[in-house]
Enzyme design. Sequence first.
Site, PDB file in Angstrom:
ATOM      1  N   ASP A  17       7.896 -42.987  44.435  1.00 27.92           N
ATOM      2  CA  ASP A  17       9.020 -42.717  45.444  1.00 27.92           C
ATOM      3  C   ASP A  17      10.273 -42.644  44.082  1.00 27.92           C
ATOM      4  OD1 ASP A  17      10.971 -43.204  47.547  1.00 27.92           O
ATOM      5  OD2 ASP A  17      11.308 -45.390  46.378  1.00 27.92           O
ATOM      6  N   SER A  18      11.018 -42.696  44.315  1.00 33.57           N
ATOM      7  CA  SER A  18      12.420 -42.362  43.689  1.00 33.57           C
ATOM      8  C   SER A  18      12.038 -43.244  42.421  1.00 33.57           C
ATOM      9  CB  SER A  18      13.835 -41.667  43.946  1.00 33.57           C
ATOM     10  OG  SER A  18      13.695 -42.428  44.543  1.00 33.57           O
ATOM     11  N   TYR A  49      16.862 -39.426  44.183  1.00 31.44           N
ATOM     12  CA  TYR A  49      17.066 -38.156  44.726  1.00 31.44           C
ATOM     13  C   TYR A  49      17.738 -37.796  45.199  1.00 31.44           C
ATOM     14  CZ  TYR A  49      11.538 -37.981  42.936  1.00 31.44           C
ATOM     15  OH  TYR A  49      10.920 -38.762  41.411  1.00 31.44           O
ATOM     16  N   GLY A  50      18.687 -38.576  46.439  1.00 35.18           N
ATOM     17  CA  GLY A  50      18.986 -38.248  47.563  1.00 35.18           C
ATOM     18  C   GLY A  50      20.092 -37.378  46.990  1.00 35.18           C
ATOM     19  N   CYS A  80       8.651 -41.393  50.105  1.00 32.04           N
ATOM     20  CA  CYS A  80      10.062 -41.142  50.292  1.00 32.04           C
ATOM     21  C   CYS A  80       9.884 -40.243  51.189  1.00 32.04           C
ATOM     22  CB  CYS A  80      10.162 -40.404  48.416  1.00 32.04           C
ATOM     23  SG  CYS A  80      11.689 -39.947  48.284  1.00 32.04           S
ATOM     24  N   ASN A  81      11.706 -39.951  51.962  1.00 30.30           N
ATOM     25  CA  ASN A  81      11.798 -39.148  53.128  1.00 30.30           C
ATOM     26  C   ASN A  81      12.503 -38.655  51.859  1.00 30.30           C
ATOM     27  OD1 ASN A  81      12.426 -40.808  55.831  1.00 30.30           O
ATOM     28  ND2 ASN A  81      12.314 -42.184  54.293  1.00 30.30           N
ATOM     29  N   THR A  82      13.434 -38.578  51.484  1.00 38.97           N
ATOM     30  CA  THR A  82      14.537 -37.020  50.684  1.00 38.97           C
ATOM     31  C   THR A  82      13.227 -36.649  50.123  1.00 38.97           C
ATOM     32  OG1 THR A  82      15.804 -38.942  49.992  1.00 38.97           O
ATOM     33  CG2 THR A  82      15.786 -36.686  48.766  1.00 38.97           C
ATOM     34  N   GLU A 162      18.423 -50.794  44.326  1.00 41.56           N
ATOM     35  CA  GLU A 162      18.494 -50.327  43.358  1.00 41.56           C
ATOM     36  C   GLU A 162      18.655 -50.937  41.939  1.00 41.56           C
ATOM     37  OE1 GLU A 162      15.752 -48.648  41.664  1.00 41.56           O
ATOM     38  OE2 GLU A 162      15.339 -47.766  43.251  1.00 41.56           O
ATOM     39  N   CYS A 194      14.993 -43.976  54.830  1.00 38.87           N
ATOM     40  CA  CYS A 194      15.077 -44.307  54.181  1.00 38.87           C
ATOM     41  C   CYS A 194      13.926 -45.568  53.303  1.00 38.87           C
ATOM     42  CB  CYS A 194      16.105 -44.175  53.035  1.00 38.87           C
ATOM     43  SG  CYS A 194      16.524 -44.227  50.699  1.00 38.87           S
ATOM     44  N   HIS A 196      14.246 -47.256  50.991  1.00 44.26           N
ATOM     45  CA  HIS A 196      14.325 -48.300  50.320  1.00 44.26           C
ATOM     46  C   HIS A 196      14.949 -49.172  51.736  1.00 44.26           C
ATOM     47  CE1 HIS A 196      14.349 -45.899  47.118  1.00 44.26           C
ATOM     48  NE2 HIS A 196      15.448 -46.929  46.177  1.00 44.26           N
TER      49      HIS A 196
HETATM   50  N1  DGL Z   1      13.531 -43.955  49.307  1.00 46.07           N
HETATM   51  C1  DGL Z   1      14.098 -42.309  49.480  1.00 46.07           C
HETATM   52  C2  DGL Z   1      13.470 -41.983  50.059  1.00 46.07           C
HETATM   53  O1  DGL Z   1      12.898 -42.503  50.747  1.00 46.07           O
HETATM   54  C3  DGL Z   1      15.143 -41.763  47.949  1.00 46.07           C
HETATM   55  C4  DGL Z   1      16.467 -41.960  47.373  1.00 46.07           C
HETATM   56  C5  DGL Z   1      16.668 -41.756  46.912  1.00 46.07           C
HETATM   57  O2  DGL Z   1      16.074 -41.616  45.748  1.00 46.07           O
HETATM   58  O3  DGL Z   1      17.790 -41.305  46.933  1.00 46.07           O
HETATM   59  O4  DGL Z   1      14.502 -41.130  51.126  1.00 46.07           O
END
Ligand code: DGL
Length: 274
Positions: A17-18, A49-50, A80-82, A162, A194, A196
Amino acid sequence: MDASQRPDRRAPIGILDSGVGGLTVVRAVMDLLPQESIRYVGDTANAPYGPLPDEQIRRLTGSVIESLVLAGCKAIVIACNTAAAAGAHAQAVAQYRVPVLEVITPAARTAARVTRSGRIGVIATVATVDSGAYPRTVAALPGGDELHVVQQACPSFVDFVERGLTSGRQVTGLAQAYLDPLQRAEIDTLILGCTHYPLLVDVLQQVLGPQVTLVSSALETAIDLAAALSDLDLLSPPDAVPEHEFLATGAPGPFTALARRFLGSDVVPIGSQP
Ligand code: DGL
């Protein structure tokens, strides 16, 4: 995959993940598959990453996946969905022999199963919302064209998580503002789009009330992983002694603290990736 090409059953599962978000998926994998070793990478040097363009997200994720494959991982979970929404999953599936899983399809499938009213909310990063991955995935499910999906980007949530801030007045106020349009759209199910966001589950449920079902991809992804490993005869043998490694590409800082809080493990910095 014939036996000569099959990775070692005792090899770790690579999860990425990020940052700390993917630890929610790690938790579910550890619970469901306690005999499996895990090598986790949080790309904290490049998080979040978003807000990044898709091409950059694919490049960053691609380099973490490559490091996990080179480290001998027998399967990869893009927690990580993104990254999945930006096309990193499709890219890795085409590139590697080992199974590569993602988190969007499992969450969409669960939401479609549990909704009673057919009105599903999705909260996610800007990149995931803009990609339209969730509405597209839900619509492609059997009966999915009868479901109504409303999306809301929550750009500040990842920063809070974070920093280890998962409760309190500020987070609650932010959640109220983000969730208001979804409440007005009368959703009965909310996808935490997400990885997170499950760390904010108490605040989210408190703002939405008990009538809204929260869906995270963690458990369903772990179930898909177990099925994929079993199909390929890659499950660790029962006598395997699992090893769990948690790596951060940037300063471990809050990542270490959160990993300890959720998993009780140490986090080792591996240096920044370009
Ligand atoms: N945890 C991540 C997700 O599922 C990415 C969050 C990020 O880095 O913006 O999208």
